[in-house]
Enzyme design. Structure first.
Site, PDB file in Angstrom:
ATOM      1  N   ASN A  27     117.922  57.995 -24.838  1.00 15.21           N
ATOM      2  CA  ASN A  27     118.974  57.773 -23.842  1.00 15.21           C
ATOM      3  C   ASN A  27     118.651  58.378 -22.479  1.00 15.21           C
ATOM      4  O   ASN A  27     119.446  58.264 -21.546  1.00 15.21           O
ATOM      5  CB  ASN A  27     120.324  58.298 -24.359  1.00 15.21           C
ATOM      6  CG  ASN A  27     120.305  59.787 -24.647  1.00 15.21           C
ATOM      7  OD1 ASN A  27     119.242  60.397 -24.717  1.00 15.21           O
ATOM      8  ND2 ASN A  27     121.469  60.374 -24.813  1.00 15.21           N
TER       9      ASN A  27
ATOM     10  N   HIS B 234     113.464  52.438 -34.150  1.00 14.50           N
ATOM     11  CA  HIS B 234     113.759  52.615 -32.718  1.00 14.50           C
ATOM     12  C   HIS B 234     112.485  52.867 -31.908  1.00 14.50           C
ATOM     13  O   HIS B 234     112.493  52.746 -30.689  1.00 14.50           O
ATOM     14  CB  HIS B 234     114.730  53.793 -32.552  1.00 14.50           C
ATOM     15  CG  HIS B 234     115.838  53.560 -31.574  1.00 14.50           C
ATOM     16  ND1 HIS B 234     116.147  52.329 -31.037  1.00 14.50           N
ATOM     17  CD2 HIS B 234     116.736  54.433 -31.033  1.00 14.50           C
ATOM     18  CE1 HIS B 234     117.184  52.458 -30.210  1.00 14.50           C
ATOM     19  NE2 HIS B 234     117.557  53.709 -30.186  1.00 14.50           N
TER      20      HIS B 234
ATOM     21  N   ASN C  49     120.324  52.062 -25.637  1.00 16.14           N
ATOM     22  CA  ASN C  49     120.474  53.226 -24.752  1.00 16.14           C
ATOM     23  C   ASN C  49     119.266  53.487 -23.869  1.00 16.14           C
ATOM     24  O   ASN C  49     119.405  54.012 -22.764  1.00 16.14           O
ATOM     25  CB  ASN C  49     120.807  54.481 -25.573  1.00 16.14           C
ATOM     26  CG  ASN C  49     122.223  54.440 -26.112  1.00 16.14           C
ATOM     27  OD1 ASN C  49     123.109  53.837 -25.508  1.00 16.14           O
ATOM     28  ND2 ASN C  49     122.441  55.061 -27.255  1.00 16.14           N
TER      29      ASN C  49
ATOM     30  N   PHE D 178     114.384  61.987 -24.932  1.00 14.58           N
ATOM     31  CA  PHE D 178     115.052  61.208 -25.963  1.00 14.58           C
ATOM     32  C   PHE D 178     115.391  59.844 -25.393  1.00 14.58           C
ATOM     33  O   PHE D 178     115.410  59.639 -24.179  1.00 14.58           O
ATOM     34  CB  PHE D 178     116.266  61.954 -26.531  1.00 14.58           C
ATOM     35  CG  PHE D 178     115.857  62.924 -27.606  1.00 14.58           C
ATOM     36  CD1 PHE D 178     115.703  62.500 -28.919  1.00 14.58           C
ATOM     37  CD2 PHE D 178     115.565  64.241 -27.290  1.00 14.58           C
ATOM     38  CE1 PHE D 178     115.274  63.376 -29.906  1.00 14.58           C
ATOM     39  CE2 PHE D 178     115.135  65.124 -28.267  1.00 14.58           C
ATOM     40  CZ  PHE D 178     114.989  64.689 -29.578  1.00 14.58           C
TER      41      PHE D 178
ATOM     42  N   TYR E 138     110.756  61.044 -35.910  1.00  9.04           N
ATOM     43  CA  TYR E 138     111.170  59.724 -35.420  1.00  9.04           C
ATOM     44  C   TYR E 138     110.012  58.726 -35.327  1.00  9.04           C
ATOM     45  O   TYR E 138     110.244  57.537 -35.107  1.00  9.04           O
ATOM     46  CB  TYR E 138     111.805  59.838 -34.032  1.00  9.04           C
ATOM     47  CG  TYR E 138     113.103  60.590 -34.019  1.00  9.04           C
ATOM     48  CD1 TYR E 138     114.258  60.040 -34.577  1.00  9.04           C
ATOM     49  CD2 TYR E 138     113.192  61.859 -33.452  1.00  9.04           C
ATOM     50  CE1 TYR E 138     115.458  60.728 -34.569  1.00  9.04           C
ATOM     51  CE2 TYR E 138     114.395  62.558 -33.439  1.00  9.04           C
ATOM     52  CZ  TYR E 138     115.520  61.988 -33.998  1.00  9.04           C
ATOM     53  OH  TYR E 138     116.709  62.670 -33.989  1.00  9.04           O
TER      54      TYR E 138
END
Length: 195
Positions: free
Chosen positions: A70, A22, A116, A68, A17
């Site tokens: 969220n 993001h 989120n 993560f 990631y």
């Protein structure tokens, strides 16, 4: 003078990631840490990577949650509660679909806009939305059904260069924020657009 005591960069953990849109908030905190000559280290009690930095003679904590996206609030609340940092003393950097790449903007308060990470921070802060945000433009895929794949995808080189330039400018604006005030920092950052 800024009253910011904690700067957070939102991200998903893991190498897969690291370069995704993001994680733009984390890119900013990494660059800020580099400029401040500090190293972010894993801090299990804050569920993230943390560092203590000095900007224009003032202490500030840097944090990248290792949860993560969220669950970002768990990390932010853990550090903020430990150091008794209030929501209005927190700046959260995050990717922003509604701003084009090459632009970044400061904002105080507001909703989560479907993000989120912001949603969980608001929930974990007792529904207090009064923290500052640094919104780093990543652009929008044009179709809301494509948003998830878009934010978890890598930007093409031309877009990445623009985002990197906006992050560099955001770091300079953050220095102005600590040296002077938010109005001057906003004036500087909000007049910038990477070409």
């Amino acid at each position: 003078m800024s009253n910011i005591k904690l700067i957070v960069g939102l991200a998903n953990p893991g190498a897969e990631y690291a370069q995704t849109r993001h994680n733009a908030g984390a890119w900013y905190v990494h660059e800020l840490a580099r400029v401040c000559n500090v190293t972010l280290v894993p801090e299990s009690k804050y569920y993230g990577l943390a560092a203590r930095a000095t900007l224009h003679g003032r202490d500030v904590r840097l944090l990248i949650p290792a949860t993560f996206m969220n669950l970002s609030g768990k990390s932010v609340a853990a550090l903020a509660n430990f150091f008794r940092i209030l929501p209005e003393e927190i700046l959260v950097a995050h990717d922003e679909l509604d701003i084009e790449p090459g632009v970044a903007k400061f904002k105080l308060g507001g909703g989560h806009g479907g993000h989120n990470g912001l949603k969980d921070i608001i929930a974990q802060m007792g529904n207090d939305k009064g923290f500052h945000r640094l919104r780093i433009g990543i652009g929008h895929p044009g179709d809301k059904n494509k948003v998830s794949g878009y934010v978890l995808g890598k930007a093409p080189a031309s877009e990445q260069e623009k985002m990197d330039a906006a992050i560099d400018e955001a770091v300079r604006a953050t220095e102005i924020l600590f040296k002077q005030d938010m109005v001057k920092a906003m004036n500087r950052l909000h007049s910038f657009k990477a070409e």
